[in-house]
Motif scaffolding. Structure first.
Motif, short mmCIF file in Angstrom:
data_model
loop_
_atom_site.label_atom_id
_atom_site.label_comp_id
_atom_site.label_asym_id
_atom_site.label_seq_id
_atom_site.Cartn_x
_atom_site.Cartn_y
_atom_site.Cartn_z
N THR A 1 0.81 -1.23 0.00
CA THR A 1 0.00 0.00 0.00
C THR A 1 0.84 1.28 0.00
OG1 THR A 1 -0.20 0.02 2.41
CG2 THR A 1 -1.98 -1.06 1.19
N ILE A 2 2.10 1.20 0.45
CA ILE A 2 2.93 2.42 0.48
C ILE A 2 3.94 2.35 -0.66
CG2 ILE A 2 4.51 3.84 1.85
CD1 ILE A 2 3.17 2.76 4.36
N GLU A 3 3.84 3.27 -1.62
CA GLU A 3 4.77 3.22 -2.76
C GLU A 3 6.19 3.52 -2.28
OE1 GLU A 3 4.50 6.44 -5.67
OE2 GLU A 3 3.19 7.54 -4.32
N GLU A 4 7.14 2.96 -3.01
CA GLU A 4 8.56 3.12 -2.67
C GLU A 4 8.86 2.82 -1.21
OE1 GLU A 4 10.87 6.14 -4.68
OE2 GLU A 4 9.24 6.49 -6.09
N SER A 5 8.30 1.71 -0.76
CA SER A 5 8.67 1.19 0.57
C SER A 5 9.37 -0.14 0.37
CB SER A 5 7.42 1.00 1.44
OG SER A 5 6.55 0.06 0.86
N TYR A 6 10.34 -0.42 1.22
CA TYR A 6 11.18 -1.62 1.04
C TYR A 6 11.41 -2.28 2.39
CZ TYR A 6 12.09 1.11 -3.13
OH TYR A 6 11.93 1.88 -4.26
N LEU A 7 11.67 -3.59 2.36
CA LEU A 7 11.99 -4.33 3.58
C LEU A 7 13.51 -4.43 3.69
CD1 LEU A 7 10.65 -6.12 5.86
CD2 LEU A 7 11.18 -8.08 4.40
N ASN A 8 14.06 -4.09 4.85
CA ASN A 8 15.50 -4.27 5.11
C ASN A 8 15.72 -5.64 5.75
OD1 ASN A 8 16.22 -1.64 4.25
ND2 ASN A 8 15.74 -0.81 6.27
N GLY A 9 16.86 -6.27 5.40
CA GLY A 9 17.20 -7.56 6.00
C GLY A 9 16.64 -8.71 5.19
N HIS A 10 17.00 -9.91 5.59
CA HIS A 10 16.61 -11.11 4.85
C HIS A 10 15.10 -11.37 4.97
CE1 HIS A 10 16.64 -15.26 3.45
NE2 HIS A 10 17.87 -15.06 3.02
N ALA A 11 14.47 -11.76 3.86
CA ALA A 11 13.01 -11.94 3.87
C ALA A 11 12.58 -13.09 4.79
CB ALA A 11 12.51 -12.18 2.46
N GLU A 12 13.32 -14.20 4.80
CA GLU A 12 12.91 -15.34 5.64
C GLU A 12 13.78 -15.53 6.88
OE1 GLU A 12 13.32 -16.88 2.09
OE2 GLU A 12 11.47 -15.77 1.77
N LYS A 13 15.10 -15.37 6.70
CA LYS A 13 16.00 -15.62 7.84
C LYS A 13 15.98 -14.40 8.75
CE LYS A 13 18.83 -18.69 5.12
NZ LYS A 13 19.97 -18.72 4.21
N PRO B 1 10.98 -13.73 14.12
CA PRO B 1 9.56 -13.76 13.79
C PRO B 1 8.80 -12.48 14.13
CG PRO B 1 10.07 -15.24 15.64
CD PRO B 1 11.37 -14.79 15.07
N HIS B 2 9.37 -11.67 15.02
CA HIS B 2 8.62 -10.48 15.46
C HIS B 2 9.17 -9.19 14.85
CE1 HIS B 2 12.13 -10.58 18.01
NE2 HIS B 2 11.86 -9.38 18.47
N ASN B 3 10.11 -9.30 13.91
CA ASN B 3 10.79 -8.10 13.39
C ASN B 3 10.38 -7.76 11.96
OD1 ASN B 3 12.98 -6.99 11.56
ND2 ASN B 3 13.96 -6.56 13.52
N ALA B 4 9.97 -6.50 11.75
CA ALA B 4 9.79 -5.95 10.40
C ALA B 4 10.58 -4.66 10.35
CB ALA B 4 8.31 -5.68 10.12
N HIS B 5 11.40 -4.49 9.31
CA HIS B 5 12.26 -3.31 9.23
C HIS B 5 12.14 -2.73 7.83
CE1 HIS B 5 15.72 -0.71 9.77
NE2 HIS B 5 15.86 -1.12 11.00
N PHE B 6 11.64 -1.48 7.76
CA PHE B 6 11.33 -0.89 6.46
C PHE B 6 12.18 0.33 6.17
CE2 PHE B 6 7.30 -2.60 8.15
CZ PHE B 6 6.98 -3.50 7.14
N ARG B 7 12.23 0.69 4.90
CA ARG B 7 12.68 2.04 4.57
C ARG B 7 11.71 2.64 3.57
NH1 ARG B 7 16.03 -1.31 1.69
NH2 ARG B 7 16.29 -0.74 -0.49
N PHE B 8 11.52 3.94 3.71
CA PHE B 8 10.57 4.67 2.88
C PHE B 8 11.32 5.80 2.19
CE2 PHE B 8 8.33 3.08 6.65
CZ PHE B 8 7.38 2.27 6.04
#
Ligand SMILES: *Cc1c(COP(=O)(O)O)cnc(C)c1O
Length: 400
Positions: free
Chosen positions: A278-290, A293-300
Motif C-alpha cells: 500500500t505504500i509506494e517506494e517502501s522496502y523491507l530491510n534484512g533477509h526476507a525469511e531468515k 519472527p517479530h521483526n519488520a524493518h522498512f525504509r521509505f
C-alpha cells in the motif's frame, strides 16, 4: 488515546508471572545467597532454580550458567575474558560489522590492548558469508564472536555452521544471542557454542540482569574482581529478585516459544505484506525469511525515520528508527550502512518489533495510521519531491 508498543527489540514489559515470582525476594526473602543461615539458603535455592530455568531454555547444564548484570556485561566478560586468557595462543579475534555496541566496542578496546580484530562484512541481506569467515581465520585466531540475530534488521546468522567451523579449528566461539534467545530455538550443544550472552529485559524479564553460558572446560580471565561469586567470573552479591525474574521469564519463554513465534510471525507477515503493497517506494530491510519472527524493518524513500517516529508517537504508536542505543545520534546506523544503504535511505528506516501483549487490533491501528503519516510527511519533503531529479538529489546528499 490508544497506546501501542511496537518496540520489543528495545525492551519488553515484565511478564506479570515473573513479577509475582520476584516480589517475595524484595521483602521477606531478602537473604544474601552467600550466607549460611536459613535466609541465605532460601536465596541460594532460588538462584539454583533460576540457573536451571535459564539452562533449560538454551540446552545447557545449570553449572554452565553465570548470572551477570545484563547482555552488555555478559558480552564483556566473555570476549575480554576469552581474549585475555588465550593471549599466549594468539592475538587475533574475528567479529562482524553489524554487532551490537556491547561487542563492537569491546573488540575495539581489545585492539587498544594489542589484539588484532577482523570485522567481517555482511551481504545486502545482512547475512555474514561463511567463506569470508573461513578466509579470515589464521593460526593466531583465538576467538570468533558473531551475533545470533541482529537487533536492528532481525537477520538470523548461520550460527550452527559457524560453531562447527570454530570447533573444528579449535577456536572459541561466542555469540550475542540477546535478541534470539526465547524467540527462536537456541541449543548451545547442537550449535557448538562455547560462550553465549543473553539478557532478561528482552525476554519479558526485569532490566539489569542477564546470563552468560560458559561451556564446561572453557576458561576465562575474570574482569571483575571481588568476593568470587559466580565461579569468580562475576563478583558482587547476586541480584536475587532479578535472577528469580530472569529464571521465570526463561521458563515462560520455553513453554510459549512455539505458540508465541507463530502468532507474532502471522502479525509480522501481515504488516510486511500490507506496508509493501500500500505504500509506494517502501522496502523491507534484512533477509526476507531468515529473520526474527517479530521483526519488520522498512525504509521509505523521501522521509526521515526520526520524523516518522515522532509522528507515530503523537498517535500513541511506539516504534524505533536505527537502534535504541544510537537513536539520539544523527550518524546513520552502522548496521544499515553495512548492508549497503546510503545515509539518506538509512535515515528513512523504521523498525517494528512485535511482542507477546500485542493484539490484532493494535496491528490494524498501526496499519491504518502508518500510510497516512508517510503520506503527510512526503507531502512536505523536498527529498520526496525531487527524488527523480538526480542533480538536485545529489546536492541534497552532499549537504548532509
Ligand atoms: C539489548 C542488547 C544487548 C544489551 O543488553 P543489556 O541487557 O541491555 O545490556 C546486547 N546485544 C544485543 C543484540 C541487544 O539487543
Amino acid at each position: 488515546m490508544n497506546r501501542v508498543y511496537l518496540d520489543h527489540s528495545a525492551t519488553t514489559p515484565v511478564d506479570p508471572d515473573a513479577v509475582k515470582e520476584m516480589l517475595p525476594f524484595f521483602t521477606e526473602k531478602f537473604g544474601n545467597a552467600s550466607s549460611l543461615h536459613g535466609f541465605g539458603r532460601e536465596a541460594k535455592n532460588a538462584l539454583e532454580i533460576a540457573r536451571n530455568q535459564v539452562a533449560q531454555l538454551i540446552g545447557a547444564s545449570p553449572d554452565e550458567i553465570i548470572f551477570t548484570a545484563g547482555g552488555t556485561e555478559s558480552d564483556n566478560i566473555a570476549i575480554k575474558g576469552a581474549a585475555l586468557k588465550n593471549r599466549s595462543k594468539g592475538n587475533h579475534i574475528i567479529t562482524t560489522k553489524i554487532e551490537h555496541p556491547a561487542v563492537l566496542e569491546t573488540s575495539r578496546w581489545l585492539e587498544k590492548q594489542g589484539f588484532a580484530a577482523t570485522y567481517l562484512p555482511v551481504q545486502s541481506d545482512g547475512i555474514v558469508s561463511i567463506d569470508a569467515l573461513r578466509s579470515a581465520i589464521t593460526d593466531k585466531t583465538i576467538l570468533v564472536s558473531i551475533m545470533h540475530a541482529n537487533n536492528e534488521i532481525g537477520t538470523i546468522q548461520p550460527i550452527g555452521e559457524i560453531g562447527k567451523i570454530c570447533r573444528e579449528k579449535g577456536i572459541l566461539f561466542h555469540t550475542d544471542a540477546v535478541q534470539s534467545v526465547g524467540k527462536i530455538p537456541v541449543d548451545v550443544r547442537k550449535m557448538n557454542i562455547d560462550l553465549l550472552a543473553l539478557s532478561s529485559h528482552k525476554i519479558y524479564g526485569p532490566k539489569g540482569i542477564g546470563a552468560l553460558y560458559v561451556r564446561k572446560g572453557v576458561m576465562l580471565e575474570p574482569i571483575i574482581h571481588g568476593g568470587g561469586h559466580e565461579k569468580g567470573l562475576r563478583s558482587s552479591t547476586e541480584n536475587v529478585p532479578g535472577i528469580v525474574g530472569l529464571g521465570k521469564a526463561c521458563e515462560l519463554a520455553k513453554a510459549r516459544l512455539g505458540e508465541d513465534s507463530a502468532r507474532l510471525k502471522g502479525m509480522r507477515d501481515k504488516i510486511i505484506k500490507i506496508v509493501l503493497s500500500t505504500i509506494e517506494e517502501s522496502y523491507l530491510n534484512g533477509h526476507a525469511e531468515k529473520r526474527l519472527p517479530h521483526n519488520a524493518h522498512f525504509r521509505f524513500t523521501g522521509i526521515e525515520g526520526e520524523s516518522l517516529l515522532l509522528k507515530l508517537d503523537e498517535k500513541g504508536i511506539a516504534v524505533s528508527t536505527g537502534s535504541a542505543c544510537s537513536s539520539k545520534s544523527l550518524e546513520p546506523s552502522h548496521v544499515l550502512t553495512s548492508i549497503g544503504l546510503n545515509p539518506v535511505d538509512s535515515h528513512g528506516s523504521l523498525r517494528v518489533t512485535l511482542g507477546r501483549e500485542n493484539t490484532d487490533e493494535e496491528v490494524d491501528y498501526f496499519l491504518q495510521i502508518l500510510p497516512e503519516v508517510v503520506k503527510e510527511l512526503r507531502a512536505m519533503s523536498p527529498l520526496w519531491e525531487h527524488r527523480k531529479d538526480a542533480d538536485k538529489w545529489k546536492k541534497m546528499m552532499e549537504k548532509r
